[in-house]
Design a protein around this motif. Sequence first.
Motif, mmCIF file in Angstrom:
data_model
loop_
_atom_site.group_PDB
_atom_site.id
_atom_site.type_symbol
_atom_site.label_atom_id
_atom_site.label_comp_id
_atom_site.label_asym_id
_atom_site.label_seq_id
_atom_site.Cartn_x
_atom_site.Cartn_y
_atom_site.Cartn_z
ATOM 1 N N ASP A 87 0.757 3.498 2.269
ATOM 2 C CA ASP A 87 1.221 3.625 3.652
ATOM 3 C C ASP A 87 2.466 2.784 3.899
ATOM 4 O O ASP A 87 3.380 3.196 4.621
ATOM 5 C CB ASP A 87 0.122 3.232 4.644
ATOM 6 N N ASP A 88 2.511 1.579 3.320
ATOM 7 C CA ASP A 88 3.693 0.721 3.450
ATOM 8 C C ASP A 88 4.919 1.401 2.842
ATOM 9 O O ASP A 88 5.999 1.404 3.439
ATOM 10 C CB ASP A 88 3.478 -0.625 2.755
ATOM 11 N N THR A 110 0.845 -1.197 0.000
ATOM 12 C CA THR A 110 0.000 0.000 0.000
ATOM 13 C C THR A 110 0.880 1.248 0.000
ATOM 14 O O THR A 110 2.085 1.174 0.257
ATOM 15 C CB THR A 110 -0.906 0.040 1.242
ATOM 16 N N SER A 117 6.085 -0.391 -5.083
ATOM 17 C CA SER A 117 5.895 -1.802 -5.417
ATOM 18 C C SER A 117 6.618 -2.065 -6.731
ATOM 19 O O SER A 117 6.879 -1.132 -7.486
ATOM 20 C CB SER A 117 4.405 -2.116 -5.553
#
Length: 154
Positions: free
Chosen positions: A45-46, A43, A74
Motif C-alpha cells: 500500500d505504501d 508495505t 522497498s
Amino acid sequence: MRAEELLVPIMEKNNFELVDVEYVKEGGNYYLRAYIDKEGGITLDDCELVNRALSELMDKHDFIDESYILEVSSPGLGRKLKKDKDFIRSLGKDIEIKLYKDITLTENGREIKAKEFVGRLDGYDKENIEVFLGEETLSIALKDTAMVRLAIDF
C-alpha cells in the motif's frame, strides 16, 4: 535528479525515507525506480501511494522524453549502501563488498587476492569504511568500491 526532488515532499508527508532513485535502460525499456523505506518496513500500500503521487507529478512536469516504466519498491534485503545514513545504520552488520581491483587479504594464515568479500562493517567516515574480516580489519576507500551492500545471510 528532478524525480528525486519531486519525491521529497511525498516522503516527508508520509514519514518515509527515500533510499535511492535510478533511471536505467534494461532490455529495451526505460525504468524510473524509486526505493523507499520506513520504520518497520514498507508495505505494498505504501508503494502504491507513492507510485500514484509520483506518477501524477511526473505527468505534470513531463521532463523525461522517452516512455518509461515507473516502479516504487522497498530496497530489499541486500540493499546497497550509498548514503551516510545507510553506512551508519549498518555499523556492526555484515556487508558484501566489490572492489574495482584486487587487494591482498589474509585468510587462514595465507595471503590471497580478492576483489569481492564479506566482512563486518566496523567503521565509517565520508571517505573510508573499516571492515573486519575475522583475522584483520581493513580500511577501504569508498572511491575504490564498485558496490557495498548488506550481506544476505540464509
